[in-house]
Scaffold this motif. Sequence first.
Motif: not given
Length: 118
Positions: A40-50, A52-59
């Motif tokens: 859940f935390l992997i999805g929350f921080v890496i995918l959801g925040v970093s 999809f939202y902030t676009h800090a890292i590419r998909f």
Amino acid sequence: MKMLIFSFIVGVFLLYFLNIAILKTPLLDLHWSIHAGLRFLIGFVILGVSCFYTHAIRFKTAVYITACIVAMDYIYDYYALAHRLKLEIILHGIFMMIWGAILGYLTTKYIKEQSKHS
């Protein structure tokens, strides 16, 4: 806020259904909760925040990071003799990451909107 609460409630309902009906594991088992919480935390921080939202890292990079962390967890399970490489377990992990990504995106969006109004 309504979408965030709706996503949380639907996710909790689906999590309960997956744990009790399909996997037949108690919802509050400590070892199982650690694995589910990690995903859940992997999805929350890496995918959801970093991603999809902030676009800090590419998909693509987010998927590589996620795959590495999950693979290390499965390797640990293998050596700890937990043997959790069943299809149901893998699908549960994918559900937890997707749910975390949705809630991460919606939470960050909600916090950003609240900071604009303040």
